[in-house]
Structures are given as structure tokens and as C-alpha cells.
Design a protein around this motif. Sequence first.
Motif, PDB file in Angstrom:
ATOM      1  N   LYS A   1       3.998  10.114  -9.496  1.00  0.00           N
ATOM      2  CA  LYS A   1       3.258  10.602 -10.900  1.00  0.00           C
ATOM      3  C   LYS A   1       2.481  11.811 -11.029  1.00  0.00           C
ATOM      4  O   LYS A   1       2.528  12.696 -11.932  1.00  0.00           O
TER       5      LYS A   1
ATOM      6  N   THR B   1       0.766  -1.186   0.052  1.00  0.00           N
ATOM      7  CA  THR B   1      -0.101  -0.007   0.043  1.00  0.00           C
ATOM      8  C   THR B   1       0.695   1.269   0.061  1.00  0.00           C
ATOM      9  O   THR B   1       0.580   2.287  -0.640  1.00  0.00           O
ATOM     10  N   ARG B   2       1.892   1.348   0.843  1.00  0.00           N
ATOM     11  CA  ARG B   2       2.803   2.270   0.927  1.00  0.00           C
ATOM     12  C   ARG B   2       3.569   2.551  -0.349  1.00  0.00           C
ATOM     13  O   ARG B   2       3.724   3.770  -0.954  1.00  0.00           O
ATOM     14  N   LYS B   3       3.939   1.556  -0.962  1.00  0.00           N
ATOM     15  CA  LYS B   3       4.717   1.656  -2.301  1.00  0.00           C
ATOM     16  C   LYS B   3       3.535   2.271  -3.332  1.00  0.00           C
ATOM     17  O   LYS B   3       3.930   3.164  -4.320  1.00  0.00           O
ATOM     18  N   ALA B   4       2.607   1.737  -3.232  1.00  0.00           N
ATOM     19  CA  ALA B   4       1.452   2.304  -4.426  1.00  0.00           C
ATOM     20  C   ALA B   4       1.251   3.596  -4.160  1.00  0.00           C
ATOM     21  O   ALA B   4       1.097   4.625  -5.111  1.00  0.00           O
ATOM     22  N   ALA B   5       1.126   3.960  -2.800  1.00  0.00           N
ATOM     23  CA  ALA B   5       0.923   5.545  -2.646  1.00  0.00           C
ATOM     24  C   ALA B   5       2.116   6.323  -3.030  1.00  0.00           C
ATOM     25  O   ALA B   5       1.862   7.593  -3.802  1.00  0.00           O
ATOM     26  N   ILE B   6       3.364   5.874  -2.782  1.00  0.00           N
ATOM     27  CA  ILE B   6       4.412   6.838  -3.203  1.00  0.00           C
ATOM     28  C   ILE B   6       4.444   6.868  -4.937  1.00  0.00           C
ATOM     29  O   ILE B   6       4.718   8.038  -5.336  1.00  0.00           O
ATOM     30  N   LYS B   7       4.073   5.692  -5.437  1.00  0.00           N
ATOM     31  CA  LYS B   7       4.084   5.799  -6.953  1.00  0.00           C
ATOM     32  C   LYS B   7       3.119   7.055  -7.486  1.00  0.00           C
ATOM     33  O   LYS B   7       3.478   7.668  -8.403  1.00  0.00           O
ATOM     34  N   ARG B   8       1.996   6.895  -7.122  1.00  0.00           N
ATOM     35  CA  ARG B   8       1.136   7.873  -7.341  1.00  0.00           C
ATOM     36  C   ARG B   8       1.204   9.460  -7.051  1.00  0.00           C
ATOM     37  O   ARG B   8       0.998  10.340  -8.033  1.00  0.00           O
ATOM     38  N   LYS B   9       2.157   9.416  -5.829  1.00  0.00           N
ATOM     39  CA  LYS B   9       2.504  10.969  -5.736  1.00  0.00           C
ATOM     40  C   LYS B   9       3.525  11.513  -6.488  1.00  0.00           C
ATOM     41  O   LYS B   9       3.473  12.504  -6.971  1.00  0.00           O
TER      42      LYS B   9
END
Length: 396
Positions: free
Chosen positions: A393, A383-391
Amino acid sequence: MINLGGFGDVIHRNDKSLKLEWRLSWDGLEQPWSASNPDKGDDEIQFDYKEVSIQSMVKMENPEESKSLKTQYLRYTMMDVDTGEEMTFGIEPNPEQQNGFRFTRAEKPIAPSDESQWHVDINEGPIKTHLFPSQAGFQMALGAIGPPSDWPGLMAVDYEKLLGRVSYLGPLRDYPQREYTWPGGRPADVGARGELTINAILAASEKGKTFQEVVARQLKKMGLIHSFSVAEVAKGSNIYQAKISVDKKSPKVLLTDVGFGVSQVLPVIVLLNHVPEGSTVILEQPEIHLHPEVQSGLADAIVEIAETRDLQVIVESHSEHLLRRLQRRVADETIPADLVKLYFVSQESGEARLTDIGLNEYGEIENWPDHFFGDEMEEIAATRKAAIKRKMKAEE
């Protein structure tokens, strides 16, 4: 309680050529049975039996042509828990008579070489799954295979008492009602859907409000309510209402007007307090409609009531929060690890597998099964990795 269907539905892979065998043991007899040695007279006590088991096997005769089942054996075994000595009464097909049966008594001391056995031929087979035929009891009464007593009947009665102390609550409970009628009488439990919950409360509260207060205290401790009561609408009406206040400042409202979880967990708490001490209670998904914090509180309630009332509680659950709280209570020494048994059921190659999950004295699971509750840390990390990728982007 449940309908398992016919022999073909129950047997492994629906293979009617197989035999079905089962065994059940229990202890804590109200009055241990004493037996005398028939060779030395009735005055000499041989065993004091404190533990009993029943074992049976059936198979289908000519499965391709017939639907009839035949008992391969039915046995009751009594054991002296102090010495380990046993005595078994059984019934099985008579090898010397096509449709006959043989009733036997065998003593099995610790040394196998000392084993002795008596038998008598009879015409009748066992009744249901646990009763010897009347002819077998008659032979026992005459002392044909000694000792002269009606032990087969006594064992069946004790077995029926055991099953009478088993209560079950299913996963789908009745909707709460605005009014309940109670004709009087005390139900054995709360019903498979919790439909007799209010009846059980009223029956237990006839001599005072102590039972209601106990239930209210436990619901409050779980963080669900502030107060709870069941009262008659008008004297002599036999119509009752269950009312709840969620906190100190909220008014009392009907059970139908609060969160659905209260009405779903109420039968669980009432059942655990209503059954006789020493009973076995089976609960399917008791945590249904409860939020995580209350699910944990429910685990504490089950532990507390089971310990106080000497209950055996069997829980089928999907709740990680309930499991985690049990682990915590083992770790903080609220309950010893040997009083908690965990099992995981899985499907492998079309077969159900039952895994005995090891729980040590520190509340740690020693053989965590694959795909049990998932990997919590992996979920958090993903979840943390996905959030970082979205930020990242979004910044681009």
C-alpha cells in the motif's frame, strides 16, 4: 488458605439439594500401621498399611427451611499396597435412630465374598470434617469392634500432618521493603503473599549462609541477578536489608531498587527451598512480572528443586514459556513424562470443565485444547501478511 464461602457457594450451580462428596488419598506414612486379626488374637499380624484415604459426604437437611449440614458418612481407609487388602473405619447416620450415628469397621480383602463388618451405635457425629467423636475412639479402645487401638485418632493425626505439609503462595505478592524486622523464630512458609520471605531466609541461615547461597545461585541461574544477601544493619538491631547486584560491575543495591520481578519471584524460590522435603507446594502465577526468558528459567528451577527435595508442586499459570520449557525438559529426558500432569480449565455452557492434557515422552501435547494459547504459527503468518499488505500500500 482460602475462603470458599458457605455450602450454597460451593455446591454445583448453587443447588442446595445436592450432596457434596470429596476424597483424598496419600501414602508414604512415617511408620506403616500393623493390624492384628481380632478373631485370632493380637499376636498375629494381618496387614501392614502404607496408604490411607479419607472420604466424606455431606448434604443439607431440608434445604428450603434449614441451613444445617449433616454428614452422610466419614471414612478412613487403609490399604496394604503389596496385597491390595483394605480396612475401613467409618461413621454414618444410624438408620434405626433418628439423630444417632453408627461407627463401623470393615475389612475388604480382594475377594468381595470375604468381606466382614462390625458396627456399634453411638450418639455423637463426626467433628469438623476429619475427626471421629471421642465416643467412637473409646469404643475402639475397648475393642468393641476390634482391634483394640486408637486408630481413628492416629489416622486423623496423620491427616493433619499431611495438610501441615501443604504450603501456598498466592499471585499477588507484597512490595519489597527497604528494611525488614525479624524477631526470631522459623515461619512454616513464606506467607500467602510472600510477606515472610525474609524471615524464612534468616531462620534458615542462622547456622551459616548456605541457604542464602542456594537462593542466590538459583536466581543467578535464571539470569536475574549476580549476587544476593540479607544482613543485619547493625548488630543487635533486628533490622535487616536485602541487597542485590545485577551483574559483576554493578554495586549492591536494596531489593526495592531493582526490577520488580526479582522481589516477586524471590518468595517462590525461597518457599521451594524452605518447606520440609516431601511437602506439597501450591503456586499461583509464579511467573508474574518476569520476562519470557526468565519464565522459562523459572520452570527449570521448579523442576530442579522439586526433584532434589522430593516436592509435589502444583502450579496455576498463564505462561506459555513455562509450559514450553516443561515440554522441552520432558523431550530431552531431564524429567519423565509421567511426573508431569497438565490440566486446562475452560467454561462451557456455564460449567467449568477440567481437561486432562496428554503429554507424551517426546514432550508433545497430544490433545491440544481449543483456545489454549492460540495458534502460534497462525499469528506469525497473519502478522507477516499484514506487513506485506502495508508495504504494498505504501509503495502504491
